[in-house]
Design an enzyme around this catalytic site. Structure first.
Site, PDB file in Angstrom:
ATOM      1  N   GLU A  48     -10.907  -9.394  10.763  1.00  0.00           N
ATOM      2  CA  GLU A  48     -10.367  -8.378   9.855  1.00  0.00           C
ATOM      3  C   GLU A  48     -11.498  -7.696   9.099  1.00  0.00           C
ATOM      4  O   GLU A  48     -12.554  -8.300   8.854  1.00  0.00           O
ATOM      5  CB  GLU A  48      -9.390  -9.028   8.857  1.00  0.00           C
ATOM      6  CG  GLU A  48      -8.128  -9.559   9.500  1.00  0.00           C
ATOM      7  CD  GLU A  48      -7.360  -8.495  10.263  1.00  0.00           C
ATOM      8  OE1 GLU A  48      -6.883  -7.537   9.637  1.00  0.00           O
ATOM      9  OE2 GLU A  48      -7.250  -8.615  11.504  1.00  0.00           O
TER      10      GLU A  48
ATOM     11  N   SER B  38      42.424  39.669   0.782  1.00  0.00           N
ATOM     12  CA  SER B  38      41.357  39.132  -0.061  1.00  0.00           C
ATOM     13  C   SER B  38      41.919  38.416  -1.288  1.00  0.00           C
ATOM     14  O   SER B  38      43.004  38.744  -1.772  1.00  0.00           O
ATOM     15  CB  SER B  38      40.453  40.269  -0.538  1.00  0.00           C
ATOM     16  OG  SER B  38      39.815  40.823   0.572  1.00  0.00           O
TER      17      SER B  38
ATOM     18  N   THR C  42       0.744 -12.566   8.966  1.00  0.00           N
ATOM     19  CA  THR C  42       1.327 -12.284  10.283  1.00  0.00           C
ATOM     20  C   THR C  42       1.460 -13.554  11.138  1.00  0.00           C
ATOM     21  O   THR C  42       2.388 -13.655  11.938  1.00  0.00           O
ATOM     22  CB  THR C  42       0.472 -11.237  11.031  1.00  0.00           C
ATOM     23  OG1 THR C  42      -0.913 -11.610  10.909  1.00  0.00           O
ATOM     24  CG2 THR C  42       0.650  -9.852  10.453  1.00  0.00           C
TER      25      THR C  42
ATOM     26  N   ARG D 123       0.815  -1.219   0.000  1.00  0.00           N
ATOM     27  CA  ARG D 123       0.000   0.000   0.000  1.00  0.00           C
ATOM     28  C   ARG D 123       0.851   1.273   0.000  1.00  0.00           C
ATOM     29  O   ARG D 123       0.365   2.355  -0.275  1.00  0.00           O
ATOM     30  CB  ARG D 123      -0.955  -0.007   1.212  1.00  0.00           C
ATOM     31  CG  ARG D 123      -2.096  -1.002   1.059  1.00  0.00           C
ATOM     32  CD  ARG D 123      -2.845  -1.228   2.364  1.00  0.00           C
ATOM     33  NE  ARG D 123      -2.148  -2.172   3.239  1.00  0.00           N
ATOM     34  CZ  ARG D 123      -2.611  -2.609   4.415  1.00  0.00           C
ATOM     35  NH1 ARG D 123      -3.781  -2.166   4.857  1.00  0.00           N
ATOM     36  NH2 ARG D 123      -1.923  -3.467   5.147  1.00  0.00           N
TER      37      ARG D 123
ATOM     38  N   TYR E 207      43.440  20.146  -2.594  1.00  0.00           N
ATOM     39  CA  TYR E 207      43.388  18.888  -3.350  1.00  0.00           C
ATOM     40  C   TYR E 207      44.261  18.998  -4.588  1.00  0.00           C
ATOM     41  O   TYR E 207      44.108  19.935  -5.374  1.00  0.00           O
ATOM     42  CB  TYR E 207      41.934  18.626  -3.742  1.00  0.00           C
ATOM     43  CG  TYR E 207      41.683  17.297  -4.415  1.00  0.00           C
ATOM     44  CD1 TYR E 207      42.186  16.123  -3.894  1.00  0.00           C
ATOM     45  CD2 TYR E 207      40.906  17.236  -5.568  1.00  0.00           C
ATOM     46  CE1 TYR E 207      41.936  14.908  -4.510  1.00  0.00           C
ATOM     47  CE2 TYR E 207      40.639  16.027  -6.188  1.00  0.00           C
ATOM     48  CZ  TYR E 207      41.167  14.858  -5.653  1.00  0.00           C
ATOM     49  OH  TYR E 207      40.913  13.653  -6.261  1.00  0.00           O
TER      50      TYR E 207
HETATM   51  C1  UD1 Z   1      -2.734  -6.154  11.111  1.00  0.00           C
HETATM   52  C2  UD1 Z   1      -3.742  -7.038  11.842  1.00  0.00           C
HETATM   53  C3  UD1 Z   1      -4.963  -6.191  12.214  1.00  0.00           C
HETATM   54  C4  UD1 Z   1      -4.550  -5.020  13.053  1.00  0.00           C
HETATM   55  C5  UD1 Z   1      -3.448  -4.203  12.358  1.00  0.00           C
HETATM   56  C6  UD1 Z   1      -2.882  -3.189  13.319  1.00  0.00           C
HETATM   57  C7  UD1 Z   1      -3.506  -9.290  10.935  1.00  0.00           C
HETATM   58  C8  UD1 Z   1      -4.089 -10.320  10.031  1.00  0.00           C
HETATM   59  N1  UD1 Z   1      -4.149  -8.118  10.986  1.00  0.00           N
HETATM   60  O1  UD1 Z   1      -3.329  -5.741   9.896  1.00  0.00           O
HETATM   61  O2  UD1 Z   1      -5.897  -6.976  12.949  1.00  0.00           O
HETATM   62  O3  UD1 Z   1      -5.656  -4.198  13.342  1.00  0.00           O
HETATM   63  O4  UD1 Z   1      -2.365  -5.060  11.945  1.00  0.00           O
HETATM   64  O5  UD1 Z   1      -1.996  -2.305  12.701  1.00  0.00           O
HETATM   65  O6  UD1 Z   1      -2.510  -9.550  11.591  1.00  0.00           O
HETATM   66  N2  UD1 Z   1       4.129  -8.886   8.205  1.00  0.00           N
HETATM   67  C9  UD1 Z   1       5.090  -9.883   8.117  1.00  0.00           C
HETATM   68  N3  UD1 Z   1       4.856 -10.942   7.271  1.00  0.00           N
HETATM   69  C10 UD1 Z   1       3.727 -11.063   6.543  1.00  0.00           C
HETATM   70  C11 UD1 Z   1       2.748 -10.052   6.637  1.00  0.00           C
HETATM   71  C12 UD1 Z   1       2.973  -8.983   7.496  1.00  0.00           C
HETATM   72  O7  UD1 Z   1       6.132  -9.813   8.769  1.00  0.00           O
HETATM   73  O8  UD1 Z   1       3.613 -12.045   5.813  1.00  0.00           O
HETATM   74  C13 UD1 Z   1       4.399  -7.731   9.086  1.00  0.00           C
HETATM   75  C14 UD1 Z   1       4.388  -6.435   8.314  1.00  0.00           C
HETATM   76  O9  UD1 Z   1       5.709  -6.091   7.895  1.00  0.00           O
HETATM   77  C15 UD1 Z   1       3.835  -5.443   9.343  1.00  0.00           C
HETATM   78  C16 UD1 Z   1       3.009  -6.298  10.282  1.00  0.00           C
HETATM   79  O10 UD1 Z   1       3.357  -7.641  10.030  1.00  0.00           O
HETATM   80  O11 UD1 Z   1       4.863  -4.807  10.081  1.00  0.00           O
HETATM   81  C17 UD1 Z   1       1.512  -6.099  10.057  1.00  0.00           C
HETATM   82  O12 UD1 Z   1       1.208  -6.392   8.711  1.00  0.00           O
HETATM   83  P1  UD1 Z   1       0.173  -5.508   7.873  1.00  0.00           P
HETATM   84  O13 UD1 Z   1       0.074  -6.092   6.517  1.00  0.00           O
HETATM   85  O14 UD1 Z   1       0.482  -4.087   8.001  1.00  0.00           O
HETATM   86  O15 UD1 Z   1      -1.176  -5.866   8.655  1.00  0.00           O
HETATM   87  P2  UD1 Z   1      -2.519  -5.023   8.684  1.00  0.00           P
HETATM   88  O16 UD1 Z   1      -3.285  -5.288   7.454  1.00  0.00           O
HETATM   89  O17 UD1 Z   1      -2.238  -3.623   9.038  1.00  0.00           O
HETATM   90 CA    CA Z   2      -0.415  -2.429   9.308  1.00  0.00          CA
END
Ligand code: UD1
Ligand code: CA
Length: 482
Positions: A154, A404, A79, A15, A386
């Site tokens: 979600e 100067s 996540t 995004r 230099y």
């Molecule tokens: C997530 C939560 C949501 C919460 C929100 C808060 C889930 C499914 N949803 O959504 O409930 O309200 O955060 O900000 O967890 N990441 C990884 N590996 C992955 C995917 C993501 O390490 O495969 C990391 C991303 O780098 C990020 C964090 O996890 O730092 C959250 O991921 P993001 O995609 O931003 O989740 P949201 O859609 O914001």
């Molecule tokens: Ca997020």
């Protein structure tokens, strides 16, 4: 009770529409993931794991000075999957796991302390840090059932009723180590093609574990950065937080809307800051200073009573008490400006030490120089440091007067109290208390102008007939005379 922290930072951050991984975008001058890790250090965890993707050089570099280990998530499969990668690295850890997203840089240690305190006092197996969102659409909703939490849904999976819920998941969880075993039970979310960590809440609740959600902190602090607009708002919020702290310490801002100061900056009382000033990195500024408009100061130390005039750039340098720099001056890294010294209009200084009360007021370049106290550097003085291969030093001792438009061809030394006549090119050591002159002596050609006038009028008719020819004749004539 032992604590391990886990930061999820392997997401693609699509995004943001950026070639840079989302968690490396800076907020308040630091990559957001670094900000998160630094905050977590206040909790003194026994270990800290950061989950990264396979291409992780940028993140490893940003975190190279912090005590963290890395877990690699091979594919961004959500996540839940990221958390599993962290648990593999933590192996047989026993205690509380604090899981945080790498995209919530405004989170404070105070909020986390309070959250962990509640988690322990309530003896919960898994706790979620929640908050009440004005616009909850970007977050998972907390589904409560009586005094416990049944699930996190979600936005894309929520029905119309669930969408109305304003209590949302911040992405911060505390879970007791045995719960990590349940990560394997998370099923693929078909819609998104990801394993949701949030599903752990529903699974744990179904098995009778104690699950809680604690609406702590405010929405701004817990905002997840998903888009450039989120990033912009977070930057402004952090900026306001820094300026409010500094105002409280006795600093005057003429226009808080155009000043940007990084969180690590310290400023003494009664310093006045004009519009469009940027102060970055680990800068420390004394009291009673004035910073006029459009200056940028990075990783530098300014003493007390320093005046920085308009449009000046100062990088990794030191400016001692009561010195003045600018307007339109540039201090490049490694410059030290002595007490009460004056660096004026269009002067560039690089890796040089300038002594007490020394003045370089106009149009100079001083590089790799050591300049003593009470020296006067005339307008247009240049150190030729230099030679095309190497840099060389220029040493100018106390009390020297450089006229100067002098060029100092380094390596070269000008001894104590010596004078250099304007327009000189100095290539050898100038002895103490002497006068060095290296320009050609001035001589006069008597009545030269008069003769030119006579010649011009004699050639006039010719010039009308043949412009080109007459011009050449005139030029030849001039050459002969000189
Ligand atoms: C997530 C939560 C949501 C919460 C929100 C808060 C889930 C499914 N949803 O959504 O409930 O309200 O955060 O900000 O967890 N990441 C990884 N590996 C992955 C995917 C993501 O390490 O495969 C990391 C991303 O780098 C990020 C964090 O996890 O730092 C959250 O991921 P993001 O995609 O931003 O989740 P949201 O859609 O914001
Ligand atoms: Ca997020």
């Amino acid at each position: 009770m032992k604590l391990a922290t886990v930061v999820l930072a392997a997401g693609l951050g699509t995004r943001m529409k950026s070639a840079l991984p989302k968690v490396l975008h800076p907020v308040g001058g630091k990559p957001m993931v670094q900000q998160v890790i630094e905050t977590l250090q206040f909790l003194k965890p026994a270990s800290s794991v950061v989950v990264v993707g396979p291409e992780n050089e940028g993140i490893r570099h940003a975190l190279k000075d912090l005590p963290v280990s890395f877990a690699v998530q091979k594919e961004p499969r959500g996540t839940g999957d990221a958390c599993k990668a962290a648990v593999r690295v933590l192996k047989k850890f026993e205690g509380t796991l604090l899981v945080v997203s790498g995209d919530t840089p405004l989170l404070t240690a105070e909020t986390l302390h309070e959250f962990l305190r509640l988690h322990r006092r309530r003896k919960e197996d898994i706790s979620v840090l929640s908050f009440i969102a004005g616009d909850p659409h970007a977050y998972g909703r907390i589904i409560r059932k009586g005094s416990t939490v049944a699930a996190i849904i979600e936005d894309r999976d929520a029905d119309a009723e669930q969408k109305k819920i304003k209590e949302v998941n911040s992405g911060v969880y505390a879970l007791e180590a045995p719960l990590a075993k349940l990560l394997g039970e998370i099923r693929l979310n078909e819609g998104k093609g990801e394993y949701y960590l949030t599903d752990l809440v529903h699974i744990a609740a179904g098995k009778g574990f104690r699950v809680g959600a604690h609406p702590l902190g405010n929405e701004t602090e817990l905002t997840g950065i998903n888009t450039r607009d989120d990033l912009y708002r977070a930057g402004l919020y952090l900026r306001d937080r820094v300026l409010a702290r500094l105002s409280g310490k006795g600093i005057t801002f003429m226009d808080k809307n155009s000043v940007f100061i990084h969180p690590g900056v310290e400023i003494g009382e009664d310093t006045i800051i004009y519009p469009n000033v940027h102060i970055e990195g680990r800068t420390v500024i004394g009291s009673g200073c004035v910073l006029y408009p459009n200056s940028r100061i990075i990783d530098s130390v300014l003493g007390n009573g320093v005046v920085i005039k308009d449009s000046t750039l100062i990088e990794s340098s030191v400016v001692r008490d009561r010195a003045g720099v600018g307007p339109f001056a540039h201090l490049r890294p490694g410059s030290v400006i002595g007490p009460s010294a004056k660096i004026g209009n269009f002067v560039e200084i690089k890796q040089s030490v300038i002594g007490e009360g020394t003045k370089a007021s106009h149009l100079s370049y001083l590089g790799d120089a050591e300049i003593g106290n009470g020296v006067n550097i005339g307008a247009g003085t240049i150190t030729c440091n230099y030679d095309g291969r190497k840099k060389h030093k220029t040493i100018i001792e106390d009390g020297v007067f450089i006229g100067s438009d002098t060029q100092l061809v380094a390596p070269v030394r000008v001894g104590r109290g010596a004078y250099v006549g304007a327009g000189s090119t100095i290539t050898r050591e100038v002895p103490s208390l002497s006068l060095a002159l290296s320009r050609t002596a001035q001589h006069h050609i008597e009545n030269w102008a008069l003769r030119r006038q006579e010649r011009d009028s004699a050639q006039k008719p010719l010039r009308n007939g043949n412009r080109k020819g007459s011009g050449r004749t005139a030029a030849r004539g001039r050459k002969k005379e000189e």
